[in-house]
Design a protein around this motif. Structure first.
Motif, PDB file in Angstrom:
ATOM      1  N   SER A  15       0.858  -1.185   0.000  1.00 63.56           N
ATOM      2  CA  SER A  15       0.000   0.000   0.000  1.00 63.56           C
ATOM      3  C   SER A  15       0.898   1.241   0.000  1.00 63.56           C
ATOM      4  N   PRO A  16       0.344   2.420  -0.267  1.00 59.83           N
ATOM      5  CA  PRO A  16       1.160   3.641  -0.247  1.00 59.83           C
ATOM      6  C   PRO A  16       1.779   3.911   1.133  1.00 59.83           C
ATOM      7  N   GLU A  17       1.156   3.400   2.201  1.00 61.15           N
ATOM      8  CA  GLU A  17       1.678   3.612   3.549  1.00 61.15           C
ATOM      9  C   GLU A  17       2.811   2.649   3.906  1.00 61.15           C
ATOM     10  N   GLY A  18       3.007   1.618   3.109  1.00 64.31           N
ATOM     11  CA  GLY A  18       4.003   0.598   3.414  1.00 64.31           C
ATOM     12  C   GLY A  18       5.429   1.076   3.195  1.00 64.31           C
ATOM     13  N   THR A  19       6.345   0.459   3.924  1.00 61.50           N
ATOM     14  CA  THR A  19       7.766   0.762   3.790  1.00 61.50           C
ATOM     15  C   THR A  19       8.543  -0.544   3.650  1.00 61.50           C
ATOM     16  N   HIS A  20       9.822  -0.441   3.420  1.00 68.37           N
ATOM     17  CA  HIS A  20      10.722  -1.598   3.364  1.00 68.37           C
ATOM     18  C   HIS A  20      10.242  -2.666   2.376  1.00 68.37           C
ATOM     19  N   GLY A  21       9.901  -2.244   1.178  1.00 60.75           N
ATOM     20  CA  GLY A  21       9.425  -3.180   0.170  1.00 60.75           C
ATOM     21  C   GLY A  21      10.526  -3.995  -0.475  1.00 60.75           C
ATOM     22  N   TYR A  22      10.156  -5.150  -0.952  1.00 58.68           N
ATOM     23  CA  TYR A  22      11.086  -6.036  -1.648  1.00 58.68           C
ATOM     24  C   TYR A  22      10.285  -6.979  -2.540  1.00 58.68           C
ATOM     25  N   ARG A  23      10.958  -7.617  -3.482  1.00 64.85           N
ATOM     26  CA  ARG A  23      10.307  -8.577  -4.367  1.00 64.85           C
ATOM     27  C   ARG A  23      10.487  -9.964  -3.760  1.00 64.85           C
ATOM     28  N   ALA A  24       9.349 -10.586  -3.367  1.00 63.52           N
ATOM     29  CA  ALA A  24       9.365 -11.928  -2.774  1.00 63.52           C
ATOM     30  C   ALA A  24       9.213 -12.972  -3.880  1.00 63.52           C
ATOM     31  N   HIS A  25       9.934 -14.076  -3.744  1.00 65.18           N
ATOM     32  CA  HIS A  25       9.877 -15.149  -4.736  1.00 65.18           C
ATOM     33  C   HIS A  25       9.345 -16.459  -4.164  1.00 65.18           C
ATOM     34  N   ARG A  26       9.231 -16.529  -2.843  1.00 63.94           N
ATOM     35  CA  ARG A  26       8.726 -17.752  -2.197  1.00 63.94           C
ATOM     36  C   ARG A  26       7.693 -17.373  -1.134  1.00 63.94           C
ATOM     37  N   LEU A  27       6.757 -18.290  -0.911  1.00 68.19           N
ATOM     38  CA  LEU A  27       5.733 -18.096   0.117  1.00 68.19           C
ATOM     39  C   LEU A  27       5.589 -19.380   0.912  1.00 68.19           C
TER      40      LEU A  27
END
Length: 180
Positions: free
Chosen positions: A121-133
């Motif tokens: 969301s626009p309020e989120g921080t520390h984003g990254y691209r996840a490849h596993r769940l």
């Protein structure tokens, strides 16, 4: 003779209607099964008794739909919300408490439960691209998990996730899960 025939026909119709109603109620679970009829006692859903998949959805934006389908031979309870971990070394995903359903989701063999995953969301921080769940099923008290990890494949190229990511409680249909 004709009066007796009409009464017999009326009795047969009434008996047939009663039998049809009783069979319908039994099939819906409103009437207990007859004595001696085996009924499978529900168990807690786990990765071993379900197939877990995840898919990107068009709406709402930045959401995934998590689906757990009962592949076992007994009904299972999908308690609370799944515990999620993206890329295993990250912290657990927040559970959206407002999404609690009215009842525990019970899955007959072949049926599915659904949870929405908000990824950013626009309020989120520390984003990254996840490849596993990684997905764990909750116990009844939601103070721990049951079974091992389910590892559904994320969409090709991974998914962008930030600190605002959340997961809903299990729901009985996709629309209820995705309304969050």
């Amino acid at each position: 003779m004709q009066i007796r025939h009409r009464r017999s026909a009326a009795r047969v119709r009434a008996a047939a209607a009663t039998l049809t109603t009783a069979l319908s109620l039994t099939a819906l679970g409103a009437v207990p099964a007859a004595a001696g009829t085996p009924t499978a006692k529900p168990v807690t859903c786990t990765a071993a008794t379900t197939k877990v998949t995840v898919q990107k959805v068009q709406r709402p934006l930045n959401h995934l739909l998590l689906t757990a389908t009962n592949t076992g031979s007994k009904p299972c309870y999908a308690y609370n919300a799944p515990f999620l971990r993206f890329d295993e070394d990250q912290s657990s995903t927040t559970v959206l408490r407002d999404s609690v359903p009215q009842a525990v989701v019970t899955l007959e063999p072949g049926q599915s439960a659904y949870a929405a995953i908000g990824t950013e969301s626009p309020e989120g921080t520390h984003g990254y691209r996840a490849h596993r769940l990684g997905v764990l099923f909750s116990n009844r008290a939601m103070d721990g998990s049951v079974g091992g990890w389910a590892r559904p494949k994320l969409p090709a190229g991974g998914v962008y996730v930030d600190s605002s990511a959340f997961v809903t409680y299990w729901q009985t249909n996709p629309a209820d899960a995705l309304m969050w």
